[in-house]
Design an enzyme around this catalytic site. Structure first.
Site, PDB file in Angstrom:
ATOM      1  N   GLY A 186       4.192  12.907 -10.030  1.00 40.29           N
ATOM      2  CA  GLY A 186       2.768  12.712 -10.319  1.00 40.29           C
ATOM      3  C   GLY A 186       2.364  11.267 -10.143  1.00 40.29           C
ATOM      4  N   ASN A 187       1.183  10.938 -10.596  1.00 44.79           N
ATOM      5  CA  ASN A 187       0.732   9.542 -10.528  1.00 44.79           C
ATOM      6  C   ASN A 187      -0.117   9.251 -11.755  1.00 44.79           C
ATOM      7  OD1 ASN A 187      -2.202  10.053  -9.823  1.00 44.79           O
ATOM      8  ND2 ASN A 187      -1.177  11.138  -8.166  1.00 44.79           N
ATOM      9  N   ARG A 188      -0.542   8.006 -11.864  1.00 50.42           N
ATOM     10  CA  ARG A 188      -1.198   7.572 -13.105  1.00 50.42           C
ATOM     11  C   ARG A 188      -2.695   7.845 -13.157  1.00 50.42           C
ATOM     12  NH1 ARG A 188       1.846   2.847 -15.323  1.00 50.42           N
ATOM     13  NH2 ARG A 188       3.349   2.272 -13.734  1.00 50.42           N
ATOM     14  N   SER A 189      -3.257   8.484 -12.155  1.00 50.96           N
ATOM     15  CA  SER A 189      -4.713   8.634 -12.144  1.00 50.96           C
ATOM     16  C   SER A 189      -5.214   9.424 -13.368  1.00 50.96           C
ATOM     17  CB  SER A 189      -5.151   9.343 -10.873  1.00 50.96           C
ATOM     18  OG  SER A 189      -6.537   9.489 -10.897  1.00 50.96           O
ATOM     19  N   ALA A 247      -6.324  11.168  -6.768  1.00 49.61           N
ATOM     20  CA  ALA A 247      -5.120  10.548  -6.204  1.00 49.61           C
ATOM     21  C   ALA A 247      -4.194  11.693  -5.833  1.00 49.61           C
ATOM     22  CB  ALA A 247      -4.477   9.641  -7.241  1.00 49.61           C
TER      23      ALA A 247
END
Ligand code: CTP
Length: 410
Positions: free
Chosen positions: A216-219, A283
């Protein structure tokens, strides 16, 4: 034209209902901002019914849209009627104690005040000094009429009749070269995105590795949600495709929740078919695991190599399949590196992706994620800078929508 009508707490507030009616009949867009005190005389429902617009009083009633600034910025002309002695005093000293005070500080439009009060209050040196201060600042003061006041009193202090207020407003607007043509409000209303269908992706995708893990990512989804709220506030018909966002979406916004980039791609593709504007603020993972394990992968003490495959470039495919009048907006989150700065990468991406607009912002540890001030540059398809914003995500949202609006076919 867009008229901002401030109503303060005087008995003559009822007369202003007729001013609103006349301006609406003439096709102008009117937003009434009543002070809390004025609601003792005329209720919010009256203003909302007459204008068809919200009539808010408090600075904190609609924080997401930075309304306290936008109302003032977007007004073509401002009239405060009736203006009480107390309100004139707060205006003269530049106070921003409610939505109206804030809007007045944020506007560069012509401002008019129509004082109404008892004769003694009107003649009081404090009021006279405040009126002189306002007039010296270029504010147009409509002299109160003489005649019967509340109770048995009589003398100067009456709010002029509605027709006189409307005539004064048109005269000031005309001198300021504002288009007062009957019906000119229709195209330049407060809801400048009325009837526009906008689809926005927000958040960050999660690509499953196994039953419990994902890439995943931090968005956080804050920027996409700010865009959705701002567009809704401006009258657009908004659908948000939310990838793993825990924020609530505002009233009147259609929401589709997704998890993976493939689900996001499908949801965006179907929603984009009928949209005038498509905004990819999510993102999206560039890679996903080649295989997803249905059960939890156990550790074997020998390390583990994940094979990744590229995901679809959703923005690029939305650009490829867009219909001619559709506006597609992308976001580029960049960190910059030794080979180039944030904007260098942004410009290259604008040319590569072919979106009508690309919003480039710097991200990294503690920068650009979550509800924090942001610094962004909006580029056009050729990589040219069309705007640079250093402000909140809400202000950026409105700046992006302003650029979209400028590109929408009439
Ligand atoms: N995007 C997309 N599909 C992807 C990756 C990105 O639609 N698989 C969209 C994002 O929503 C954003 C824009 O493309 O609007 C740019 O995203 P970004 O991650 O900055 O660019 P990439 O194309 O992934 O390029 P790179 O990772 O090389 O910087």
């Amino acid at each position: 034209m867009r008229v901002l009508l401030g109503v303060t707490g005087g008995i003559a507030a009822y007369k202003v209902a007729l001013v609103v009616r006349r301006l609406k009949e003439d096709g102008h867009s009117v937003r009434v901002v009543p002070t809390e005190a004025s609601l003792h005389f005329v209720g919010r429902a009256t203003w909302e019914a007459l204008t068809g617009e919200p009539a808010r009083s408090g600075t904190f009633e609609n924080v997401p849209s930075v309304e306290h600034v936008r109302l003032g910025q977007r007004a073509d002309i401002v009239l405060v009627a009736p203006a009480t002695a107390d309100f004139l005093a707060s205006m003269a000293s530049g106070e921003a104690r409610d939505l109206l005070g804030n809007a007045l500080l944020a506007t560069s439009a012509p401002v008019m005040v129509a004082p109404a009060m008892h004769t003694e209050m009107w003649h009081h040196p404090a009021t006279a000094a405040n009126v002189a201060t306002l007039a010296a600042r270029g504010i147009h003061v409509i002299e109160p009429a003489s005649g019967r006041l509340t109770g048995v009193d009589s003398g100067p202090g009456r709010l002029p009749e509605p027709e006189a207020l409307v005539a004064a407003l048109y005269a000031v607007a005309h001198n300021a070269q504002i288009d007062v043509t009957v019906g000119s409000g229709a195209d330049h209303g407060w809801a400048d995105l009325g009837g526009v269908r906008i689809v926005i992706s927000a958040g960050g995708t999660r690509e499953p590795i196994d039953a419990v893990r994902f890439l995943g990512n931090r968005s956080s989804g804050h920027q996409g949600f700010a865009l959705a709220e701002a567009a809704r506030e401006r009258g657009a018909d908004v659908t948000i495709v939310a990838a793993n966002v825990s924020l609530p979406s505002g009233e009147g916004i259609a929401r589709i929740d997704v998890e993976t980039s493939a689900q996001l791609a499908d949801a965006m593709r179907s929603a984009a078919v009928h949209a005038h504007v498509v905004i990819m603020a999510a993102a999206v993972a560039d890679y996903r695991p080649a295989q997803t394990h249905a059960t939890k992968i156990k550790k074997h003490g020998t390390g583990h190599t994940l094979e990744l495959v590229e995901t679809e470039d959703i923005l690029a495919s939305l650009v490829d399949s867009k219909h001619p009048a559709q506006i597609v907006v992308g976001f580029a989150a960049e960190t910059g590196d030794d080979a180039g700065g944030v904007l260098d990468y942004g410009r290259a991406k604008a040319l590569r992706k072919g979106a009508d607009l690309l919003v480039v912002n710097a991200v990294g540890e503690g920068v650009g994620f979550g509800d924090v001030p942001t610094s962004a540059t909006i580029l056009d398809a050729a990589g040219g800078t069309v705007a640079h914003i250093e402000a909140s995500k809400w202000a950026l949202a409105h700046a992006v929508l302003d650029q979209v609006l400028a590109r929408l076919p009439l």
